[in-house]
Enzyme design. Structure first.
Site, PDB file in Angstrom:
ATOM      1  N   VAL A  62      84.315  53.760  53.980  1.00 31.71           N
ATOM      2  CA  VAL A  62      82.864  53.824  54.160  1.00 31.71           C
ATOM      3  C   VAL A  62      82.158  53.624  52.820  1.00 31.71           C
ATOM      4  O   VAL A  62      82.632  54.105  51.785  1.00 31.71           O
ATOM      5  CB  VAL A  62      82.476  55.225  54.707  1.00 31.71           C
ATOM      6  CG1 VAL A  62      80.983  55.391  54.804  1.00 31.71           C
ATOM      7  CG2 VAL A  62      83.138  55.473  56.045  1.00 31.71           C
ATOM      8  N   CYS A  63      81.006  52.938  52.851  1.00 28.05           N
ATOM      9  CA  CYS A  63      80.132  52.854  51.686  1.00 28.05           C
ATOM     10  C   CYS A  63      78.684  52.867  52.168  1.00 28.05           C
ATOM     11  O   CYS A  63      78.400  53.284  53.292  1.00 28.05           O
ATOM     12  CB  CYS A  63      80.430  51.612  50.842  1.00 28.05           C
ATOM     13  SG  CYS A  63      79.916  50.059  51.596  1.00 28.05           S
ATOM     14  N   ARG A  64      77.773  52.397  51.365  1.00 28.39           N
ATOM     15  CA  ARG A  64      76.354  52.424  51.728  1.00 28.39           C
ATOM     16  C   ARG A  64      76.029  51.434  52.836  1.00 28.39           C
ATOM     17  O   ARG A  64      75.350  51.756  53.795  1.00 28.39           O
ATOM     18  CB  ARG A  64      75.513  52.133  50.481  1.00 28.39           C
ATOM     19  CG  ARG A  64      74.028  52.171  50.725  1.00 28.39           C
ATOM     20  CD  ARG A  64      73.260  51.945  49.414  1.00 28.39           C
ATOM     21  NE  ARG A  64      71.885  51.617  49.697  1.00 28.39           N
ATOM     22  CZ  ARG A  64      71.415  50.389  49.889  1.00 28.39           C
ATOM     23  NH1 ARG A  64      72.222  49.353  49.827  1.00 28.39           N
ATOM     24  NH2 ARG A  64      70.147  50.184  50.142  1.00 28.39           N
ATOM     25  N   MET A  90      76.626  53.768  55.515  1.00 27.54           N
ATOM     26  CA  MET A  90      75.827  54.975  55.683  1.00 27.54           C
ATOM     27  C   MET A  90      74.366  54.655  55.982  1.00 27.54           C
ATOM     28  O   MET A  90      73.648  55.507  56.497  1.00 27.54           O
ATOM     29  CB  MET A  90      75.948  55.869  54.445  1.00 27.54           C
ATOM     30  CG  MET A  90      77.332  56.475  54.267  1.00 27.54           C
ATOM     31  SD  MET A  90      77.900  57.468  55.675  1.00 27.54           S
ATOM     32  CE  MET A  90      76.830  58.909  55.526  1.00 27.54           C
TER      33      MET A  90
END
Length: 99
Positions: A62-64, A90
Site C-alpha cells: 500500500v502507498c498513497r 490510501m
C-alpha cells in the site's frame, strides 16, 4: 503484477482474514493514519529490510496512490516475494485507519 482494489482489501479485513499489509509511504504520510495492522516500511528502506519480510507469505502493498506500491511490488517480486498492489492507495481508502 497482481492488483487488488481498495474495496476488495477492506472486505478481506472486515471478514477477519489474517493479512500481511505493508505500507511503503514516508513517515510523514503514515502519521496521518494507516490501515489497521499494516506494517510500515518506507519504499527507500525495502532493500535493507528484505530479511524482515517473510518470504512464504502473501503481502499486500500500500502507498498513497498506488504508484510507489507498484514499484515496491516489482522489486519484491524480483526477489521472490508473493505480493499484490492495492490500486488507488490510501487516497481511495474509505474504511478505518489507525496510527
Amino acid at each position: 503484477m497482481k492488483e487488488i482494489t481498495v474495496k476488495e482489501l477492506a472486505e478481506k479485513l472486515i471478514s477477519g482474514e489474517k493479512l500481511s499489509i505493508i505500507d511503503v509511504r514516508e513517515d510523514e504520510e503514515v502519521v496521518e493514519g494507516k490501515i489497521p495492522g499494516a506494517r510500515h516500511i518506507r519504499l527507500g528502506d525495502l532493500e535493507e529490510k528484505l530479511g524482515e519480510i517473510e518470504q512464504g507469505h502473501h503481502h499486500y502493498i500500500v502507498c498513497r496512490s498506488g504508484n510507489r506500491s507498484g514499484k515496491a511490488c516489482t522489486f519484491l517480486e524480483q526477489h521472490g516475494y508473493d505480493v499484490t498492489n492495492m490500486v488507488g492507495g490510501m487516497l481511495e481508502w474509505q474504511d478505518e485507519v489507525g496510527k
